[in-house]
Design an enzyme around this catalytic site. Structure first.
Site, PDB file in Angstrom:
ATOM      1  N   GLY A   9      91.160 -10.535  -0.931  1.00  0.00           N
ATOM      2  CA  GLY A   9      90.768 -11.855  -1.451  1.00  0.00           C
ATOM      3  C   GLY A   9      89.903 -11.790  -2.693  1.00  0.00           C
ATOM      4  O   GLY A   9      88.899 -12.497  -2.792  1.00  0.00           O
ATOM      5  N   GLY A  10      90.328 -10.956  -3.670  1.00  0.00           N
ATOM      6  CA  GLY A  10      89.500 -10.793  -4.876  1.00  0.00           C
ATOM      7  C   GLY A  10      89.857 -11.721  -6.023  1.00  0.00           C
ATOM      8  O   GLY A  10      89.352 -11.567  -7.123  1.00  0.00           O
ATOM      9  N   SER A  11      90.710 -12.712  -5.772  1.00  0.00           N
ATOM     10  CA  SER A  11      91.206 -13.531  -6.886  1.00  0.00           C
ATOM     11  C   SER A  11      90.214 -14.585  -7.360  1.00  0.00           C
ATOM     12  O   SER A  11      90.338 -15.108  -8.461  1.00  0.00           O
ATOM     13  CB  SER A  11      92.514 -14.218  -6.491  1.00  0.00           C
ATOM     14  OG  SER A  11      92.287 -15.102  -5.414  1.00  0.00           O
ATOM     15  N   ASP A  58      99.932 -11.872   1.450  1.00  0.00           N
ATOM     16  CA  ASP A  58      99.297 -12.717   2.462  1.00  0.00           C
ATOM     17  C   ASP A  58      98.763 -11.800   3.542  1.00  0.00           C
ATOM     18  O   ASP A  58      99.532 -11.085   4.190  1.00  0.00           O
ATOM     19  CB  ASP A  58     100.338 -13.694   3.039  1.00  0.00           C
ATOM     20  CG  ASP A  58      99.714 -14.674   4.024  1.00  0.00           C
ATOM     21  OD1 ASP A  58      98.591 -14.412   4.514  1.00  0.00           O
ATOM     22  OD2 ASP A  58     100.359 -15.699   4.303  1.00  0.00           O
ATOM     23  N   ASN A  85      86.988  -9.152   2.704  1.00  0.00           N
ATOM     24  CA  ASN A  85      86.377 -10.382   2.170  1.00  0.00           C
ATOM     25  C   ASN A  85      87.251 -11.621   2.337  1.00  0.00           C
ATOM     26  O   ASN A  85      86.734 -12.729   2.484  1.00  0.00           O
ATOM     27  CB  ASN A  85      86.052 -10.162   0.684  1.00  0.00           C
ATOM     28  CG  ASN A  85      85.780 -11.453  -0.037  1.00  0.00           C
ATOM     29  OD1 ASN A  85      84.692 -12.022   0.063  1.00  0.00           O
ATOM     30  ND2 ASN A  85      86.775 -11.970  -0.760  1.00  0.00           N
ATOM     31  N   SER A 137      79.665 -14.169   8.457  1.00  0.00           N
ATOM     32  CA  SER A 137      78.988 -15.415   8.066  1.00  0.00           C
ATOM     33  C   SER A 137      77.880 -15.712   9.068  1.00  0.00           C
ATOM     34  O   SER A 137      78.011 -15.386  10.253  1.00  0.00           O
ATOM     35  CB  SER A 137      79.980 -16.581   8.079  1.00  0.00           C
ATOM     36  OG  SER A 137      79.306 -17.811   7.935  1.00  0.00           O
ATOM     37  N   TYR A 150      86.454 -21.120  13.064  1.00  0.00           N
ATOM     38  CA  TYR A 150      85.952 -20.241  11.986  1.00  0.00           C
ATOM     39  C   TYR A 150      84.812 -19.378  12.533  1.00  0.00           C
ATOM     40  O   TYR A 150      84.791 -18.152  12.342  1.00  0.00           O
ATOM     41  CB  TYR A 150      85.474 -21.114  10.828  1.00  0.00           C
ATOM     42  CG  TYR A 150      84.815 -20.375   9.682  1.00  0.00           C
ATOM     43  CD1 TYR A 150      85.572 -19.707   8.723  1.00  0.00           C
ATOM     44  CD2 TYR A 150      83.428 -20.362   9.539  1.00  0.00           C
ATOM     45  CE1 TYR A 150      84.970 -19.038   7.666  1.00  0.00           C
ATOM     46  CE2 TYR A 150      82.817 -19.699   8.482  1.00  0.00           C
ATOM     47  CZ  TYR A 150      83.593 -19.035   7.547  1.00  0.00           C
ATOM     48  OH  TYR A 150      82.995 -18.373   6.501  1.00  0.00           O
ATOM     49  N   LYS A 154      84.394 -15.217  12.795  1.00  0.00           N
ATOM     50  CA  LYS A 154      83.317 -14.480  12.109  1.00  0.00           C
ATOM     51  C   LYS A 154      82.464 -13.691  13.105  1.00  0.00           C
ATOM     52  O   LYS A 154      82.033 -12.577  12.818  1.00  0.00           O
ATOM     53  CB  LYS A 154      82.464 -15.447  11.283  1.00  0.00           C
ATOM     54  CG  LYS A 154      83.228 -16.049  10.112  1.00  0.00           C
ATOM     55  CD  LYS A 154      83.621 -14.968   9.115  1.00  0.00           C
ATOM     56  CE  LYS A 154      84.447 -15.456   7.965  1.00  0.00           C
ATOM     57  NZ  LYS A 154      84.781 -14.390   7.015  1.00  0.00           N
TER      58      LYS A 154
HETATM   59  N1  NAP Z   1      81.379 -19.717   0.602  1.00  0.00           N
HETATM   60  C1  NAP Z   1      80.519 -19.633   1.597  1.00  0.00           C
HETATM   61  O1  NAP Z   1      79.632 -20.475   1.788  1.00  0.00           O
HETATM   62  C2  NAP Z   1      80.610 -18.461   2.560  1.00  0.00           C
HETATM   63  C3  NAP Z   1      79.551 -18.257   3.447  1.00  0.00           C
HETATM   64  C4  NAP Z   1      79.613 -17.201   4.345  1.00  0.00           C
HETATM   65  C5  NAP Z   1      80.708 -16.362   4.329  1.00  0.00           C
HETATM   66  N2  NAP Z   1      81.724 -16.583   3.473  1.00  0.00           N
HETATM   67  C6  NAP Z   1      82.874 -15.669   3.526  1.00  0.00           C
HETATM   68  O2  NAP Z   1      82.999 -15.006   2.292  1.00  0.00           O
HETATM   69  C7  NAP Z   1      84.368 -14.671   2.064  1.00  0.00           C
HETATM   70  C8  NAP Z   1      84.776 -15.133   0.675  1.00  0.00           C
HETATM   71  O3  NAP Z   1      84.624 -16.536   0.633  1.00  0.00           O
HETATM   72  P1  NAP Z   1      84.605 -17.379  -0.722  1.00  0.00           P
HETATM   73  O4  NAP Z   1      83.516 -18.361  -0.596  1.00  0.00           O
HETATM   74  O5  NAP Z   1      84.653 -16.476  -1.900  1.00  0.00           O
HETATM   75  O6  NAP Z   1      86.006 -18.153  -0.529  1.00  0.00           O
HETATM   76  P2  NAP Z   1      87.082 -18.645  -1.609  1.00  0.00           P
HETATM   77  O7  NAP Z   1      86.422 -18.951  -2.898  1.00  0.00           O
HETATM   78  O8  NAP Z   1      87.867 -19.688  -0.906  1.00  0.00           O
HETATM   79  O9  NAP Z   1      88.010 -17.317  -1.806  1.00  0.00           O
HETATM   80  C9  NAP Z   1      88.746 -16.784  -0.737  1.00  0.00           C
HETATM   81  C10 NAP Z   1      89.606 -15.632  -1.210  1.00  0.00           C
HETATM   82  O10 NAP Z   1      90.416 -15.180  -0.101  1.00  0.00           O
HETATM   83  C11 NAP Z   1      91.793 -15.258  -0.479  1.00  0.00           C
HETATM   84  N3  NAP Z   1      92.634 -15.570   0.674  1.00  0.00           N
HETATM   85  C12 NAP Z   1      92.599 -16.687   1.438  1.00  0.00           C
HETATM   86  N4  NAP Z   1      93.594 -16.652   2.337  1.00  0.00           N
HETATM   87  C13 NAP Z   1      94.265 -15.488   2.128  1.00  0.00           C
HETATM   88  C14 NAP Z   1      95.420 -14.906   2.711  1.00  0.00           C
HETATM   89  N5  NAP Z   1      96.091 -15.508   3.702  1.00  0.00           N
HETATM   90  N6  NAP Z   1      95.838 -13.702   2.255  1.00  0.00           N
HETATM   91  C15 NAP Z   1      95.181 -13.078   1.237  1.00  0.00           C
HETATM   92  N7  NAP Z   1      94.103 -13.595   0.641  1.00  0.00           N
HETATM   93  C16 NAP Z   1      93.648 -14.787   1.068  1.00  0.00           C
HETATM   94  C17 NAP Z   1      91.845 -16.366  -1.529  1.00  0.00           C
HETATM   95  O11 NAP Z   1      93.009 -16.317  -2.338  1.00  0.00           O
HETATM   96  P3  NAP Z   1      94.367 -17.151  -1.987  1.00  0.00           P
HETATM   97  O12 NAP Z   1      93.929 -18.481  -1.461  1.00  0.00           O
HETATM   98  O13 NAP Z   1      95.139 -17.212  -3.252  1.00  0.00           O
HETATM   99  O14 NAP Z   1      95.091 -16.340  -0.949  1.00  0.00           O
HETATM  100  C18 NAP Z   1      90.586 -16.027  -2.312  1.00  0.00           C
HETATM  101  O15 NAP Z   1      90.820 -14.937  -3.158  1.00  0.00           O
HETATM  102  C19 NAP Z   1      85.156 -15.347   3.193  1.00  0.00           C
HETATM  103  O16 NAP Z   1      85.468 -14.397   4.205  1.00  0.00           O
HETATM  104  C20 NAP Z   1      84.195 -16.372   3.733  1.00  0.00           C
HETATM  105  O17 NAP Z   1      84.438 -16.675   5.091  1.00  0.00           O
HETATM  106  C21 NAP Z   1      81.704 -17.604   2.562  1.00  0.00           C
END
Ligand code: NAP
Length: 242
Positions: A9-11, A58, A85, A137, A150, A154
Site C-alpha cells: 500500500g505504498g501508493s 490486490d 501497511n 492502530s 476494522y 488491527k
Molecule cells: N489514517 C489513520 O488515521 C490511521 C491510523 C492508524 C492506522 N492506520 C493504518 O495505516 C495504514 C495506512 O493507512 P493510510 O492512512 O495511509 O491509508 P490510505 O491513505 O487510505 O492508503 C492506503 C493504502 O493501501 C492501499 N490498499 C488499500 N486496499 C488495498 C488492497 N486491497 N490491495 C493493495 N493495496 C491496498 C491503497 O491503495 P489502493 O486503494 O489503490 O489499493 C493505499 O496505497 C493502514 O493499515 C491503516 O489502517 C491509519
C-alpha cells in the site's frame, strides 16, 4: 547491495511517505496497491527508479501476492524487510454491516497481511535474518464506535506480531507493530469536523499525526539499534490513549 524493503500500500498516505523516505535513504523499495498513482509514476521515472518497483496488486488475492514477491526476489535476490501497511477502514455499526463488507475488511487487512507475510518470510528464513513491521492502530487496542470489524483486524495484527516473533526469533527475524493514532491521510478524511475537533482536544499534543511522525520509528525498528526488540506494539498517537 542495499536493503530490499517490501511495503504494501505504498501508493499514497502513510505508505507513500514510508516509500519516499526509504528510497531517499538508499534502500531498494518494492511496493504495490490496487491503483497506480501519479506519485508511483514519478518515483519510477526518478533518479532512484532502478531501486524502485511498483505493481498493481490486490493484497486480498493471495496468488497475486505470491507472484509479486517472487518477482521481487527474482529482480533483487532477497527480501530484508517487510512493512505491512496496506489497509482499509469502513465506517458502520456491526449490526448493519453486510457479509461482503466484513469479508472485504478481513480479506485486505488480515488475510492480506498473512499472505504477504508468508510469502516474504520464506526468503527471510533462507537468509536467516529479517525485519517485519505491521502498521496496526490504536483502534485495535481501545476501540471506536462504528469501527468494530476494522478494530478486530488491527487487534489481530498485534496478535500476529507476538506469535510470529516467537516463531521467527531463532532465525534472527524480528516482528513488531506500530499502532498509530489518528493520522491526517485520506483514510481519516471521512471524519467530520466535530469528530476531528474532539480528537484534537483529547490529544495531549493537540493535533492529528502525520506520516512523518511514524517514519522515525520505522527507521529505528529496521536499524541495528533494534536488534533485540521483537514482539512489541509501539503506540505513536500524540498521547491520546494515555
Ligand atoms: N489514517 C489513520 O488515521 C490511521 C491510523 C492508524 C492506522 N492506520 C493504518 O495505516 C495504514 C495506512 O493507512 P493510510 O492512512 O495511509 O491509508 P490510505 O491513505 O487510505 O492508503 C492506503 C493504502 O493501501 C492501499 N490498499 C488499500 N486496499 C488495498 C488492497 N486491497 N490491495 C493493495 N493495496 C491496498 C491503497 O491503495 P489502493 O486503494 O489503490 O489499493 C493505499 O496505497 C493502514 O493499515 C491503516 O489502517 C491509519
Amino acid at each position: 547491495m542495499s536493503r530490499v524493503v517490501v511495503v504494501s500500500g505504498g501508493s499514497r498516505g502513510l505508505g507513500e511517505a514510508i516509500v519516499r523516505h526509504l528510497l531517499k535513504q538508499g534502500d531498494t523499495v518494492c511496493t504495490f496497491s490496487r491503483s497506480r498513482t501519479p506519485a508511483m509514476d514519478e518515483l519510477e521515472a526518478g533518479e532512484n527508479g532502478e531501486r524502485f518497483l511498483f505493481e498493481s496488486v490486490d493484497i486480498a488475492d493471495s496468488d497475486a501476492v505470491r507472484a509479486y514477491v517472487k518477482q521481487v526476489v527474482k529482480r533483487y535476490g532477497k527480501v530484508d524487510c517487510l512493512i505491512n501497511n496496506a489497509g482499509i477502514a469502513r465506517d458502520g455499526l456491526l449490526a448493519m454491516q453486510s457479509d461482503a463488507e466484513i469479508d472485504l475488511l478481513l480479506g485486505v487487512n488480515l488475510k492480506g497481511t498473512l499472505s504477504l507475510s508468508r510469502a516474504c518470510i520464506r526468503p527471510m528464513l533462507r537468509a536467516k535474518k529479517g525485519r517485519i513491521i505491521q502498521i496496526s492502530s490504536i483502534i485495535g487496542q481501545r476501540g471506536y464506535r462504528g469501527l468494530a470489524t476494522y478494530a478486530a483486524t488491527k487487534a489481530a495484527m498485534d496478535g500476529l506480531t507476538r506469535s510470529l516473533a516467537r516463531e521467527l526469533g531463532e532465525r534472527n527475524i524480528t516482528v513488531n507493530s506500530i499502532a498509530p493514532g489518528y493520522l491526517d491521510t485520506e483514510m481519516s478524511h471521512g471524519l467530520d469536523d466535530n469528530q476531528r475537533g474532539q480528537i484534537i482536544r483529547r490529544t495531549p499534543l493537540g493535533r492529528l499525526g502525520t506520516p512523518a511522525d511514524i517514519v522515525g520509528l520505522i527507521d529505528y525498528l529496521l536499524s541495528p539499534a533494534a536488534d533485540f526488540v521483537t514482539g512489541q506494539t509501539v503506540v505513536v498517537d500524540g498521547g491520546i490513549t494515555v
